[in-house]
Design a protein around this motif. Structure first.
Motif, PDB file in Angstrom:
ATOM      1  N   SER A  84       0.815  -1.217   0.000  1.00 45.90           N
ATOM      2  CA  SER A  84       0.000   0.000   0.000  1.00 45.90           C
ATOM      3  C   SER A  84       0.850   1.270   0.000  1.00 45.90           C
ATOM      4  O   SER A  84       0.366   2.333  -0.363  1.00 45.90           O
ATOM      5  CB  SER A  84      -0.940  -0.001   1.205  1.00 45.90           C
ATOM      6  N   GLU A  85       2.124   1.160   0.379  1.00 44.32           N
ATOM      7  CA  GLU A  85       2.975   2.346   0.498  1.00 44.32           C
ATOM      8  C   GLU A  85       4.069   2.453  -0.552  1.00 44.32           C
ATOM      9  O   GLU A  85       4.619   3.529  -0.778  1.00 44.32           O
ATOM     10  CB  GLU A  85       3.617   2.378   1.883  1.00 44.32           C
ATOM     11  N   LEU A  86       4.412   1.325  -1.188  1.00 42.25           N
ATOM     12  CA  LEU A  86       5.525   1.313  -2.125  1.00 42.25           C
ATOM     13  C   LEU A  86       5.374   0.126  -3.064  1.00 42.25           C
ATOM     14  O   LEU A  86       4.799  -0.897  -2.695  1.00 42.25           O
ATOM     15  CB  LEU A  86       6.838   1.171  -1.341  1.00 42.25           C
ATOM     16  N   ALA A  87       5.893   0.282  -4.279  1.00 39.08           N
ATOM     17  CA  ALA A  87       5.913  -0.830  -5.230  1.00 39.08           C
ATOM     18  C   ALA A  87       7.223  -0.758  -5.995  1.00 39.08           C
ATOM     19  O   ALA A  87       7.790   0.319  -6.168  1.00 39.08           O
ATOM     20  CB  ALA A  87       4.729  -0.744  -6.183  1.00 39.08           C
ATOM     21  N   TYR A  88       7.694  -1.926  -6.428  1.00 37.29           N
ATOM     22  CA  TYR A  88       8.867  -1.906  -7.291  1.00 37.29           C
ATOM     23  C   TYR A  88       8.681  -2.878  -8.445  1.00 37.29           C
ATOM     24  O   TYR A  88       7.884  -3.806  -8.389  1.00 37.29           O
ATOM     25  CB  TYR A  88      10.162  -2.190  -6.530  1.00 37.29           C
ATOM     26  N   PHE A 116       8.056   2.853  -7.139  1.00 34.50           N
ATOM     27  CA  PHE A 116       6.874   3.715  -7.217  1.00 34.50           C
ATOM     28  C   PHE A 116       6.305   3.930  -5.818  1.00 34.50           C
ATOM     29  O   PHE A 116       6.460   3.079  -4.949  1.00 34.50           O
ATOM     30  CB  PHE A 116       5.775   3.036  -8.036  1.00 34.50           C
ATOM     31  N   ARG A 117       5.578   5.044  -5.645  1.00 29.24           N
ATOM     32  CA  ARG A 117       4.801   5.250  -4.425  1.00 29.24           C
ATOM     33  C   ARG A 117       3.509   5.980  -4.804  1.00 29.24           C
ATOM     34  O   ARG A 117       3.454   6.695  -5.802  1.00 29.24           O
ATOM     35  CB  ARG A 117       5.597   6.026  -3.384  1.00 29.24           C
ATOM     36  N   PRO A 118       2.490   5.827  -3.983  1.00 27.03           N
ATOM     37  CA  PRO A 118       1.242   6.550  -4.250  1.00 27.03           C
ATOM     38  C   PRO A 118       1.398   8.033  -3.930  1.00 27.03           C
ATOM     39  O   PRO A 118       1.938   8.391  -2.873  1.00 27.03           O
ATOM     40  CB  PRO A 118       0.226   5.910  -3.304  1.00 27.03           C
ATOM     41  N   GLU A 119       0.974   8.861  -4.857  1.00 26.91           N
ATOM     42  CA  GLU A 119       0.932  10.309  -4.649  1.00 26.91           C
ATOM     43  C   GLU A 119      -0.362  10.835  -5.257  1.00 26.91           C
ATOM     44  O   GLU A 119      -0.578  10.681  -6.459  1.00 26.91           O
ATOM     45  CB  GLU A 119       2.132  11.006  -5.315  1.00 26.91           C
ATOM     46  N   VAL A 120      -1.192  11.401  -4.447  1.00 21.87           N
ATOM     47  CA  VAL A 120      -2.450  12.014  -4.884  1.00 21.87           C
ATOM     48  C   VAL A 120      -3.246  11.064  -5.788  1.00 21.87           C
ATOM     49  O   VAL A 120      -3.673  11.421  -6.878  1.00 21.87           O
ATOM     50  CB  VAL A 120      -2.207  13.375  -5.586  1.00 21.87           C
ATOM     51  N   GLY A 121      -3.390   9.812  -5.322  1.00 23.52           N
ATOM     52  CA  GLY A 121      -4.223   8.848  -6.033  1.00 23.52           C
ATOM     53  C   GLY A 121      -3.597   8.207  -7.260  1.00 23.52           C
ATOM     54  O   GLY A 121      -4.294   7.544  -8.024  1.00 23.52           O
ATOM     55  N   LEU A 122      -2.301   8.407  -7.489  1.00 19.80           N
ATOM     56  CA  LEU A 122      -1.612   7.809  -8.627  1.00 19.80           C
ATOM     57  C   LEU A 122      -0.293   7.190  -8.181  1.00 19.80           C
ATOM     58  O   LEU A 122       0.344   7.690  -7.248  1.00 19.80           O
ATOM     59  CB  LEU A 122      -1.297   8.870  -9.694  1.00 19.80           C
ATOM     60  N   TRP A 123       0.119   6.119  -8.857  1.00 18.94           N
ATOM     61  CA  TRP A 123       1.454   5.580  -8.624  1.00 18.94           C
ATOM     62  C   TRP A 123       2.439   6.468  -9.360  1.00 18.94           C
ATOM     63  O   TRP A 123       2.300   6.691 -10.567  1.00 18.94           O
ATOM     64  CB  TRP A 123       1.565   4.150  -9.141  1.00 18.94           C
ATOM     65  N   LYS A 124       3.434   6.979  -8.663  1.00 20.04           N
ATOM     66  CA  LYS A 124       4.463   7.841  -9.259  1.00 20.04           C
ATOM     67  C   LYS A 124       5.828   7.178  -9.091  1.00 20.04           C
ATOM     68  O   LYS A 124       6.115   6.571  -8.054  1.00 20.04           O
ATOM     69  CB  LYS A 124       4.490   9.221  -8.598  1.00 20.04           C
ATOM     70  N   ILE A 125       6.675   7.332 -10.077  1.00 18.27           N
ATOM     71  CA  ILE A 125       8.029   6.787 -10.012  1.00 18.27           C
ATOM     72  C   ILE A 125       8.867   7.693  -9.123  1.00 18.27           C
ATOM     73  O   ILE A 125       8.933   8.903  -9.352  1.00 18.27           O
ATOM     74  CB  ILE A 125       8.652   6.691 -11.418  1.00 18.27           C
TER      75      ILE A 125
END
Length: 145
Positions: A84-88, A116-125
């Motif tokens: 929920s907090e980070l993806a790779y 990636f991490r969630p920022e304002v409802g989107l996954w951002k690199i």
């Protein structure tokens, strides 16, 4: 709003489409997928790490200027993890492009790790590291020649 693995898969699809544009010399779609926060980082095959949005954006512009008339031809998934907090995502990117001053379209492959991490409802690199090492190398390959 919580993002899940399906949202991440959609973000990766956009990322792959953006890389197709990058191989044509257009960094704009890829830049939209990156975090614009101060902790964003980028390591590309052309130079040292960039840190912070200003450096990352400039580095992406410079890197894209090395490519033209190309496309992304495939992606080999090595590993993926989504929380929920980070993806790779760990992949080998298969690409082709006219690189530098070359007049021929040449295939290339990059070993890539993207975080990636969630920022304002989107996954951002928030971090991308890419290099051309996709096969075993001799030990002395780490020594600068």
């Amino acid at each position: 709003m919580s993002l899940d693995a399906n949202d991440f898969d959609q973000a990766v699809e956009k990322y792959h489409l953006a890389l197709d544009e990058f191989m044509k010399g257009n960094p704009a779609p890829a830049k939209k997928l990156f975090s614009q926060r101060d902790d964003v980082t980028l390591g590309n095959p052309f130079g040292p790490f960039a840190h912070g949005w200003k450096q990352v954006a400039e580095t992406m512009e410079q890197a894209a200027s090395n490519y033209r008339d190309g496309d992304a031809t495939g992606f080999e998934n090595v590993a993926k993890c989504v929380t929920s907090e980070l993806a790779y995502l760990v992949e080998v990117e298969r690409l082709r492009s006219k690189v530098g001053g070359r007049s021929d379209v040449t295939p290339l492959a990059l070993r890539v790790t993207s975080v990636f991490r969630p920022e304002v409802g989107l996954w951002k690199i928030v971090h991308r590291h890419a290099d051309p090492i996709t096969t075993a190398q001799p030990a002395d390959s780490v020594l600068r020649r």
